[in-house]
Write a protein that holds these residues in place. Structure first.
Motif, PDB file in Angstrom:
ATOM      1  N   ARG A   1       0.844  -1.197   0.000  1.00 45.50           N
ATOM      2  CA  ARG A   1       0.000   0.000   0.000  1.00 45.50           C
ATOM      3  C   ARG A   1       0.882   1.250   0.000  1.00 45.50           C
ATOM      4  O   ARG A   1       0.578   2.244  -0.671  1.00 45.50           O
ATOM      5  N   GLU A   2       1.992   1.204   0.721  1.00 45.36           N
ATOM      6  CA  GLU A   2       2.902   2.353   0.780  1.00 45.36           C
ATOM      7  C   GLU A   2       3.507   2.641  -0.603  1.00 45.36           C
ATOM      8  O   GLU A   2       3.636   3.801  -0.996  1.00 45.36           O
TER       9      GLU A   2
ATOM     10  N   ASP B   1       0.774   4.220  -2.713  1.00 48.31           N
ATOM     11  CA  ASP B   1       0.561   5.616  -2.294  1.00 48.31           C
ATOM     12  C   ASP B   1       1.659   6.528  -2.836  1.00 48.31           C
ATOM     13  O   ASP B   1       1.387   7.642  -3.298  1.00 48.31           O
ATOM     14  N   LYS B   2       2.887   6.053  -2.819  1.00 43.46           N
ATOM     15  CA  LYS B   2       4.018   6.845  -3.323  1.00 43.46           C
ATOM     16  C   LYS B   2       3.878   7.090  -4.838  1.00 43.46           C
ATOM     17  O   LYS B   2       4.089   8.200  -5.316  1.00 43.46           O
TER      18      LYS B   2
ATOM     19  N   LYS C   1       1.100   9.643  -5.411  1.00 44.64           N
ATOM     20  CA  LYS C   1       1.509  11.000  -5.029  1.00 44.64           C
ATOM     21  C   LYS C   1       2.468  11.615  -6.042  1.00 44.64           C
ATOM     22  O   LYS C   1       2.459  12.834  -6.247  1.00 44.64           O
TER      23      LYS C   1
END
Length: 109
Positions: free
Chosen positions: A99-100, A103-104, A107
């Protein structure tokens, strides 16, 4: 007066040319076609398909690591995610994303 190549010069030239061609063939070695990424339409958004050596490998119509069946909002994010997966495969890592990582990627776009 124009320069005329001697037989020795011609041999050296052809050997050098042959060496360059062999080097190019070895360096290319189909790498450009080893992985192929295709961005696909998925519902109201986008997904991607990844092929390895022209064989289907991953069909990802939805954002990975995100709960539910949510497609990518734009082609750019789907493409970037597919490229991250390809880089992982090239580094001999599993293709899964956290998930990280997702998200990166989102973004950055």
């Amino acid at each position: 007066m124009p320069y005329l190549m001697t037989t020795t010069d011609k041999k050296k030239f052809y050997i050098a040319l042959f060496s360059v061609l062999i080097s190019l063939l070895i360096s290319c070695n189909g790498r450009g076609h080893f992985y192929s990424l295709k961005i696909i339409r998925s519902g109201d958004g986008w997904g991607y398909k990844l092929r390895i050596k022209n064989r289907p490998y991953i069909h990802q119509p939805y954002i990975p690591a995100v709960e539910g069946n949510m497609p990518f909002g734009d082609k750019k994010t789907a493409r970037k995610t597919g490229r991250v997966v390809i880089e992982k495969l090239k580094d001999h890592q599993p293709p899964g994303l956290t998930r990280e990582e997702i998200d990166k990627i989102i973004k950055e776009n």
